[in-house]
Enzyme design. Sequence first.
Site, short mmCIF file in Angstrom:
data_model
loop_
_atom_site.label_atom_id
_atom_site.label_comp_id
_atom_site.label_asym_id
_atom_site.label_seq_id
_atom_site.Cartn_x
_atom_site.Cartn_y
_atom_site.Cartn_z
N LYS A 168 15.57 3.61 35.04
CA LYS A 168 15.82 2.33 34.38
C LYS A 168 16.97 2.41 33.38
O LYS A 168 17.25 1.45 32.68
CB LYS A 168 14.54 1.86 33.66
CG LYS A 168 13.33 1.75 34.58
CD LYS A 168 12.05 1.58 33.80
CE LYS A 168 10.84 1.82 34.71
NZ LYS A 168 9.58 1.88 33.93
N ARG A 174 -2.33 -2.29 28.76
CA ARG A 174 -1.77 -3.26 29.69
C ARG A 174 -2.78 -3.47 30.81
O ARG A 174 -3.98 -3.39 30.56
CB ARG A 174 -0.40 -2.82 30.22
CG ARG A 174 -0.36 -1.44 30.81
CD ARG A 174 1.01 -0.83 30.71
NE ARG A 174 1.33 -0.56 29.30
CZ ARG A 174 2.42 0.01 28.88
NH1 ARG A 174 3.35 0.35 29.75
NH2 ARG A 174 2.63 0.26 27.63
N PRO A 220 12.20 -5.52 33.63
CA PRO A 220 13.14 -4.74 34.43
C PRO A 220 12.65 -3.34 34.78
O PRO A 220 12.39 -2.52 33.91
CB PRO A 220 14.38 -4.69 33.54
CG PRO A 220 13.91 -4.99 32.17
CD PRO A 220 12.69 -5.81 32.30
#
Length: 297
Positions: A61, A285, A2
């Site tokens: 967020k 990542r 998200p």
Amino acid sequence: MPELPEVEVVRRGLEPAVRGALMAAVTVHDERALTRYPGGAADFEAALTGARLVGAARRGKFLWLPIDGEERAVVGHLGMSGQILLRPAGAGPERFERIRIDLEHPSLGELSVVFADQRTFGSLAIDRLVPTVDSRAGGVGDAAPRVPAQVAHIARDPLDPAFDDVAFRRALARKRSGVKRVLLDQTVISGVGNIYADESLWAARIHPETAAETLSTRAVNRLLTEIRAVLEKALAEGGTSFDAQYVNVNGQAGYFAHSLNAYGRTGLPCPRCGTSIRRDAFMNRSSHFCPRCQRRR
DNA sequence: TATTTTACCTGAGGGC
DNA sequence: TGCCCTCAGGTAAAAT
């Protein structure tokens, strides 16, 4: 995962269901979902039971549900795998269900808000609302100039009418880090995560490791334009879903994964020039980019 | 002070 | 079949 579009889809789904709704019962199944709330489960349940919600707001967020007549709100963050689901009253437990709030809505009747989260990076909390430093609305969905205290350090997001483009350019000019690292810094610009950072940089033809301070005004303006375009397109398509991790309040996936140009497309041809998309390790990542369209300066 | 790295967490999926 | 390893990444604390 998200990011802004996914959280906004959730906010829009949540708003009509919580506006004016009474929290009739609150059940914490897993206290790890309260990592941002030091008061603990029993206090969380007692403090909310009987209170009424007035809407659903978002900055970046972070989501929050202001409580009627109080300068407090229920604050939520979905983390990596959090979901907020609307279910009929009495619906069976969701997989990874952590918290359930049973509502009595004046026109929709009884329903439940379920916070489910596999990886437990997300959380709910109760937090006081504090004035915004610029006296503008706290975020999307709350016209009042207030924001939860734990969200106050988060910058406005690029879809917020009060986002300051000039301040963003100045902030980038002061940063010695790579531009992608800065895009992920929620105190500079909020709402952008790994997926939309890669997509925006691809669209703006900027290498993710370009030193932020070296970007020209024109390049920063192009980047900001592309960030907004990518976020708005993703929002229009219901967000990005790769698996069951991200869904709207009804449990449905979004379609933007079909529109990705760089993220997750390692080895596949760049839609613009055909060069193979490259994946580099980045902050534990990955960064995905076109080595031809996005030249390192 | 500014920047970078690490911890937190759990299930999916690949290799053997 | 099943074990082990890697990967996913947002935030905040810790380290540099």
